[in-house]
Design a protein around this motif. Structure first.
Motif, PDB file in Angstrom:
ATOM      1  N   SER A 118      38.622  64.003 -23.460  1.00 14.89           N
ATOM      2  CA  SER A 118      38.449  64.424 -22.065  1.00 14.89           C
ATOM      3  C   SER A 118      39.421  65.547 -21.708  1.00 14.89           C
ATOM      4  O   SER A 118      39.105  66.413 -20.898  1.00 14.89           O
ATOM      5  CB  SER A 118      38.630  63.231 -21.113  1.00 14.89           C
ATOM      6  OG  SER A 118      39.993  62.843 -21.021  1.00 14.89           O
ATOM      7  N   LEU A 171      39.118  64.361 -15.571  1.00 17.41           N
ATOM      8  CA  LEU A 171      37.889  64.893 -14.992  1.00 17.41           C
ATOM      9  C   LEU A 171      38.134  66.298 -14.446  1.00 17.41           C
ATOM     10  O   LEU A 171      37.241  66.895 -13.842  1.00 17.41           O
ATOM     11  CB  LEU A 171      37.375  63.966 -13.883  1.00 17.41           C
ATOM     12  CG  LEU A 171      37.186  62.489 -14.278  1.00 17.41           C
ATOM     13  CD1 LEU A 171      36.639  61.690 -13.097  1.00 17.41           C
ATOM     14  CD2 LEU A 171      36.280  62.351 -15.492  1.00 17.41           C
ATOM     15  N   VAL A 183      31.809  55.866 -16.943  1.00 17.43           N
ATOM     16  CA  VAL A 183      32.454  57.166 -17.173  1.00 17.43           C
ATOM     17  C   VAL A 183      33.038  57.219 -18.578  1.00 17.43           C
ATOM     18  O   VAL A 183      32.870  58.207 -19.302  1.00 17.43           O
ATOM     19  CB  VAL A 183      33.548  57.431 -16.121  1.00 17.43           C
ATOM     20  CG1 VAL A 183      34.223  58.783 -16.390  1.00 17.43           C
ATOM     21  CG2 VAL A 183      32.969  57.409 -14.717  1.00 17.43           C
ATOM     22  N   TYR A 184      33.695  56.143 -18.960  1.00 14.27           N
ATOM     23  CA  TYR A 184      34.293  56.077 -20.304  1.00 14.27           C
ATOM     24  C   TYR A 184      33.224  56.223 -21.383  1.00 14.27           C
ATOM     25  O   TYR A 184      33.372  57.011 -22.332  1.00 14.27           O
ATOM     26  CB  TYR A 184      35.052  54.756 -20.465  1.00 14.27           C
ATOM     27  CG  TYR A 184      35.617  54.533 -21.855  1.00 14.27           C
ATOM     28  CD1 TYR A 184      36.795  55.150 -22.242  1.00 14.27           C
ATOM     29  CD2 TYR A 184      34.965  53.694 -22.767  1.00 14.27           C
ATOM     30  CE1 TYR A 184      37.326  54.948 -23.512  1.00 14.27           C
ATOM     31  CE2 TYR A 184      35.479  53.491 -24.030  1.00 14.27           C
ATOM     32  CZ  TYR A 184      36.659  54.117 -24.394  1.00 14.27           C
ATOM     33  OH  TYR A 184      37.167  53.921 -25.656  1.00 14.27           O
ATOM     34  N   LEU A 220      25.492  60.149 -17.088  1.00 11.51           N
ATOM     35  CA  LEU A 220      26.494  59.419 -16.317  1.00 11.51           C
ATOM     36  C   LEU A 220      25.970  59.063 -14.931  1.00 11.51           C
ATOM     37  O   LEU A 220      26.118  57.919 -14.460  1.00 11.51           O
ATOM     38  CB  LEU A 220      27.772  60.250 -16.202  1.00 11.51           C
ATOM     39  CG  LEU A 220      28.864  59.678 -15.288  1.00 11.51           C
ATOM     40  CD1 LEU A 220      29.271  58.286 -15.737  1.00 11.51           C
ATOM     41  CD2 LEU A 220      30.067  60.608 -15.248  1.00 11.51           C
ATOM     42  N   LEU A 259      25.584  55.308 -13.386  1.00 11.98           N
ATOM     43  CA  LEU A 259      26.294  54.909 -12.169  1.00 11.98           C
ATOM     44  C   LEU A 259      25.361  54.331 -11.122  1.00 11.98           C
ATOM     45  O   LEU A 259      25.778  53.517 -10.286  1.00 11.98           O
ATOM     46  CB  LEU A 259      27.051  56.106 -11.592  1.00 11.98           C
ATOM     47  CG  LEU A 259      28.279  56.567 -12.389  1.00 11.98           C
ATOM     48  CD1 LEU A 259      28.845  57.858 -11.816  1.00 11.98           C
ATOM     49  CD2 LEU A 259      29.359  55.488 -12.405  1.00 11.98           C
ATOM     50  N   SER A 287      30.780  55.735  -6.387  1.00  9.79           N
ATOM     51  CA  SER A 287      30.657  56.414  -7.677  1.00  9.79           C
ATOM     52  C   SER A 287      30.470  57.926  -7.530  1.00  9.79           C
ATOM     53  O   SER A 287      30.753  58.672  -8.474  1.00  9.79           O
ATOM     54  CB  SER A 287      29.497  55.820  -8.480  1.00  9.79           C
ATOM     55  OG  SER A 287      28.261  56.008  -7.809  1.00  9.79           O
ATOM     56  N   LEU A 312      33.396  59.867  -8.500  1.00  3.95           N
ATOM     57  CA  LEU A 312      33.705  60.007  -9.921  1.00  3.95           C
ATOM     58  C   LEU A 312      33.031  61.223 -10.536  1.00  3.95           C
ATOM     59  O   LEU A 312      33.459  61.706 -11.586  1.00  3.95           O
ATOM     60  CB  LEU A 312      33.278  58.743 -10.678  1.00  3.95           C
ATOM     61  CG  LEU A 312      33.833  57.413 -10.164  1.00  3.95           C
ATOM     62  CD1 LEU A 312      33.322  56.254 -11.016  1.00  3.95           C
ATOM     63  CD2 LEU A 312      35.346  57.429 -10.124  1.00  3.95           C
ATOM     64  N   THR A 313      31.967  61.711  -9.908  1.00  6.23           N
ATOM     65  CA  THR A 313      31.240  62.863 -10.461  1.00  6.23           C
ATOM     66  C   THR A 313      31.445  64.144  -9.664  1.00  6.23           C
ATOM     67  O   THR A 313      31.079  65.225 -10.129  1.00  6.23           O
ATOM     68  CB  THR A 313      29.734  62.557 -10.524  1.00  6.23           C
ATOM     69  OG1 THR A 313      29.263  62.224  -9.208  1.00  6.23           O
ATOM     70  CG2 THR A 313      29.456  61.406 -11.473  1.00  6.23           C
ATOM     71  N   LEU A 371      34.065  66.226 -11.470  1.00  5.27           N
ATOM     72  CA  LEU A 371      33.572  66.395 -12.832  1.00  5.27           C
ATOM     73  C   LEU A 371      32.486  67.479 -12.889  1.00  5.27           C
ATOM     74  O   LEU A 371      32.471  68.314 -13.799  1.00  5.27           O
ATOM     75  CB  LEU A 371      33.028  65.066 -13.362  1.00  5.27           C
ATOM     76  CG  LEU A 371      32.399  65.081 -14.768  1.00  5.27           C
ATOM     77  CD1 LEU A 371      33.441  65.476 -15.804  1.00  5.27           C
ATOM     78  CD2 LEU A 371      31.787  63.724 -15.089  1.00  5.27           C
TER      79      LEU A 371
END
Length: 437
Positions: free
Chosen positions: A139, A228, A386-387, A407, A411, A423, A426-427, A430
């Motif tokens: 990452s 990210l 995500v992982y 992803l 999610l 969620s 989280l993107t 990214l």
């Protein structure tokens, strides 16, 4: 009444001898420091200047000029050096073993570059952490636009696996990073105690300023970190340090009502809710030079002098190992810490009771921290998604098609959880990181 009196007398005696032991350790520390200052006195200099010169002498380059026995370090699993708070800083067995190996050339080239030309990222891996650590490193290189040097501290049964895995990455990716693999290194005295503190090898981070003497600044991260956003963006916060700040971390909690330190800690901690050391940015030159205030003596102590007495005083009262020790240090030296926002160290605590990281709400998550093993269980499926997306992504493929879209689909199946409902955080960043490459 007699039983209570006996119990009181026993507690008093125990407290007296505990304090006596701590003060004896401190007295020995200060006595040895004075001896080094006097014994190494340079003509025309004061004792203080001579002692300062001893502390400042080059670590790695000085070691090359000394002769060492061929069997000085027989095992690289855990390399030891003599008690660091009592000897000149260049008597480091673990670093010597490294210098006698082929890795020394890589280390030399990695540490002699001009300041700020590249980022330096350190991680410590023990036990079954190979895959998780490689995913973190993956990452880091995916989104970074500048060169990164990885300092990987690992048990020696992991060395070959790390080396082979990193050397198998595509040439285009390998041009974005260099790496050095080190053995685990602890002070000889109490080595087993340091190694088992909280989690295996986790306390290694405390000794990085003493080992990597020619590295000016360093970003330490736990193995369960996912970038990210480019590494160099966090590295850039070093330029925001004022003259007294020497390290940066994020708060342990944003919401005091669910905070751990303010509710349960039996020791001093930083600020209102403590700090989390899973992502720690350090100006190690400043750390090595500073004298730290403490609650053990009125005399300020250097980094190499304060760690062991601190552990001896608080080892029965700490829960989170080295993180607790860092909280104690910065409680007494708050001017030395730069606090960055929760989006740089986003954990399940920031969403499983509802979203409580305001900066992530506004700009998205920059660094994901999957503590409590959430990448490998079903407790927080959004974190695991995500992982898995980063782990399964193949270098060279279109990241928007092969990473971001799968992803987002994964999610959507996590919205039954509080973190899943957040969620989109989280993107958000990214997506920007992918499109900026």
């Amino acid at each position: 009444m007699r039983c209570y009196l006996h119990a009181y007398l026993l507690c008093t005696v125990f407290t007296f001898f505990s304090l006596l032991y701590v003060y004896s350790q401190l007295a020995s520390t200060l006595e040895d420091r004075d001896e080094r200052s006097g014994g190494g006195r340079i003509s025309g200099e004061s004792n203080h200047d001579a002692g300062h010169a001893l502390r400042k002498r080059p670590g790695l380059s000085g070691l090359r000029d000394r002769e060492w026995g061929q069997n000085r370090c027989k095992s690289l699993s855990v390399s030891y050096w003599n008690p660091y708070w009592r000897l000149p800083s260049d008597d480091v067995c673990g670093v010597n073993c490294l210098l006698e190996s082929p890795l020394s050339e890589k280390l030399s080239s990695a540490t002699k570059e001009p300041k700020n030309e590249r980022s330096h990222l350190a991680v410590v891996a023990c036990g079954a952490r190979l895959e998780e650590t490689l995913t973190m490193l993956k990452s880091a290189v995916l989104f970074s636009r500048k060169l990164v040097h990885f300092h990987i501290f690992a048990e020696d049964d992991l060395h070959d696996s790390f080396r082979k895995a990193l050397e198998m990455w595509p040439v285009a990716i390998r041009t974005k990073f260099t790496f050095t693999i080190y053995p685990i290194m602890f002070p000889e005295k109490n080595a087993s105690e340091w190694k088992k503190l909280f989690k295996p090898c986790a306390s290694q981070r405390l000794f990085l300023p003493l080992i990597l003497k020619q590295v000016d600044s360093l970003l330490y991260v736990d193995t369960d970190i996912l970038f990210l956003r480019p590494v160099e963006d966090l590295w850039g916060l070093l330029s925001q340090f004022n003259v007294s700040q020497l390290a940066a971390m994020a708060p342990e909690h944003e919401e005091p009502r669910i905070g751990w330190y303010n509710r349960f800690a039996r020791h001093p901690y930083y600020g209102k809710t403590g700090v989390n050391s899973g992502v720690m940015l350090m100006n190690m030159t400043r750390i090595r030079e500073k004298f730290f205030k403490n609650d053990m003596t009125s005399i300020a102590l250097q980094w190499g002098e304060i760690l062991m007495p601190l552990l001896q005083k608080y080892k029965l009262n700490i829960t989170w190992g080295d993180q607790d020790l860092l909280n104690i240090i910065f409680h007494h030296n708050p001017e030395s810490l730069y606090v960055f926002s929760c989006q740089w160290n986003y954990r399940p605590d920031h969403c499983f009771y509802g979203s409580n990281c305001q900066q992530a709400e506004e700009e998205g998550v920059f660094i994901l921290h999957g503590n409590r093993g959430v990448y490998h269980n079903d407790k927080q499926p959004a974190f695991r998604a995500v992982y898995e997306a980063i782990k399964q992504y193949s270098f060279g493929e279109d990241m928007e098609i092969s990473l971001l879209q799968p992803l987002k689909a994964a999610l959507q199946a996590t919205t039954h959880t509080y973190c899943g409902r957040s969620s989109h955080l989280l993107t958000k960043r990214l997506k920007e990181s992918i499109r900026s490459i």
